[in-house]
Design an enzyme around this catalytic site. Structure first.
Site, PDB file in Angstrom:
ATOM      1  N   ASP A  69     -27.284 -35.297   8.002  1.00 40.90           N
ATOM      2  CA  ASP A  69     -26.899 -36.582   8.593  1.00 40.90           C
ATOM      3  C   ASP A  69     -25.515 -37.039   8.133  1.00 40.90           C
ATOM      4  O   ASP A  69     -24.911 -36.430   7.248  1.00 40.90           O
ATOM      5  CB  ASP A  69     -27.959 -37.654   8.280  1.00 40.90           C
ATOM      6  CG  ASP A  69     -28.421 -37.627   6.823  1.00 40.90           C
ATOM      7  OD1 ASP A  69     -27.666 -37.129   5.965  1.00 40.90           O
ATOM      8  OD2 ASP A  69     -29.533 -38.102   6.547  1.00 40.90           O
ATOM      9  N   ASN A 137     -38.770 -45.790   2.211  1.00 38.72           N
ATOM     10  CA  ASN A 137     -39.624 -46.108   3.363  1.00 38.72           C
ATOM     11  C   ASN A 137     -40.188 -44.845   4.024  1.00 38.72           C
ATOM     12  O   ASN A 137     -40.795 -44.916   5.082  1.00 38.72           O
ATOM     13  CB  ASN A 137     -38.838 -46.941   4.384  1.00 38.72           C
ATOM     14  CG  ASN A 137     -37.637 -46.187   4.962  1.00 38.72           C
ATOM     15  OD1 ASN A 137     -37.406 -45.024   4.639  1.00 38.72           O
ATOM     16  ND2 ASN A 137     -36.871 -46.853   5.809  1.00 38.72           N
ATOM     17  N   HIS A 139     -38.362 -42.181   5.060  1.00 40.08           N
ATOM     18  CA  HIS A 139     -37.504 -41.448   6.005  1.00 40.08           C
ATOM     19  C   HIS A 139     -37.135 -40.082   5.440  1.00 40.08           C
ATOM     20  O   HIS A 139     -37.074 -39.873   4.234  1.00 40.08           O
ATOM     21  CB  HIS A 139     -36.266 -42.268   6.412  1.00 40.08           C
ATOM     22  CG  HIS A 139     -35.197 -42.410   5.384  1.00 40.08           C
ATOM     23  ND1 HIS A 139     -34.335 -43.481   5.342  1.00 40.08           N
ATOM     24  CD2 HIS A 139     -34.816 -41.612   4.344  1.00 40.08           C
ATOM     25  CE1 HIS A 139     -33.501 -43.323   4.339  1.00 40.08           C
ATOM     26  NE2 HIS A 139     -33.764 -42.211   3.709  1.00 40.08           N
ATOM     27  N   GLU A 144     -35.849 -42.762  10.564  1.00 37.43           N
ATOM     28  CA  GLU A 144     -36.459 -43.961   9.998  1.00 37.43           C
ATOM     29  C   GLU A 144     -37.848 -44.194  10.600  1.00 37.43           C
ATOM     30  O   GLU A 144     -38.113 -43.772  11.730  1.00 37.43           O
ATOM     31  CB  GLU A 144     -35.574 -45.180  10.308  1.00 37.43           C
ATOM     32  CG  GLU A 144     -34.164 -45.108   9.716  1.00 37.43           C
ATOM     33  CD  GLU A 144     -34.111 -45.404   8.216  1.00 37.43           C
ATOM     34  OE1 GLU A 144     -35.130 -45.234   7.517  1.00 37.43           O
ATOM     35  OE2 GLU A 144     -33.028 -45.800   7.738  1.00 37.43           O
TER      36      GLU A 144
END
Ligand code: PGA
Length: 255
Positions: A69, A137, A139, A144
């Site tokens: 990413d 979280n 990801h 996400e």
């Protein structure tokens, strides 16, 4: 059914040595290996170890890398870009030819075209080993939590908790990017082998959920449960909740 393999180390340093040894094994068994690479604070110790392995004789000249990413809006020479990070921590110190290094351009004028360019690269390679971190979280890459996830490379709005977590890398004057480009779940799940690294107690709950919870798009790392060859490499802090729930790899980890 195969389960996610879990290795729990006393600390991040020994976990990084173990991870680097796996990378070396993959490269030795196939010098032209394709490695999927991650950024963030977690894999820094792994890259440091790989640089040491290279200095001690491991050639990475045949290796191709594909990073996960990049922040939208950051040029490769921006100190907070993942391109800069990868050169700083790994590429500047090993012998992977620049032509075999694949990184997303967060400053591309046409982001859709950039996603397609990257998907063409992904389609023409089989990732032998994918290195992953995990967000608090859940990801992976910048996929996400959401009610639906994307298979292909795409532009993503970063979750508030991700922006918050990553703000530690930016100075007060700098604004943390709110968007990123990330490979989708397909690139990750088609890798032959996956190593997910997680260190620190703030990851303990999400690690437990990813390993033991239901497979769900609201916790993207849980999708790794359907992959046949995944190992979570943890320090004791990140394994805390797993251990609390009675999870031991074989013998209980040393106190
Ligand atoms: P971290 O990030 O290694 O900096 O904790 C991991 C991630 O967000 O994937």
């Amino acid at each position: 059914m195969r389960k996610i393999q879990v290795r729990i180390f006393d600390n991040a340093e020994t976990a990084a040595v173990y991870s680097a040894a796996i990378v070396e094994q993959v490269i030795r068994s196939k010098p032209k290996s394709v490695l999927g690479l991650a950024t963030g604070s977690t894999p820094i110790a792994l890259y440091k170890q790989l640089v040491d392995f290279h200095r001690s004789g491991l050639s990475m000249a045949g290796v191709t890398t594909i990073n996960l990413d990049e922040y939208v809006g950051l040029a490769p020479d921006h100190p907070q870009s993942y391109s800069y990070y990868m050169h700083h921590h790994l590429f500047d110190h090993v012998d992977i030819p620049e032509s075999q290094i694949h990184l997303l351009r967060g400053d591309a004028e046409d982001l859709e075209q950039e996603c397609q360019r990257y998907d063409n690269i992904i389609r023409s390679h089989t990732i032998d080993l994918q290195i992953l971190g995990i967000g608090v979280n859940g990801h992976i890459g910048f996929n996400e939590p959401d009610s639906a996830l994307k298979a292909n490379t795409h532009v993503v709005q970063l979750a508030p908790e991700t922006i918050q977590a990553n703000s530690r890398f930016f100075t007060a004057e700098e604004t943390v990017p709110t968007q990123a480009i990330t490979v989708g779940l397909q690139a990750i799940l088609l890798a032959k082998q996956v190593l997910l690294l997680a260190f620190g107690k703030e990851k303990a709950k999400v690690i437990y959920e990813a390993v033991k919870g239901d497979v769900r798009t609201s916790l993207p790392a849980s999708l790794l449960q359907v992959h046949p060859n995944v190992t979570f490499v943890l320090d004791r802090a990140a394994a805390e909740v797993l251990i609390e729930h009675g999870f031991y790899t074989s013998t209980p980890p040393r106190a």
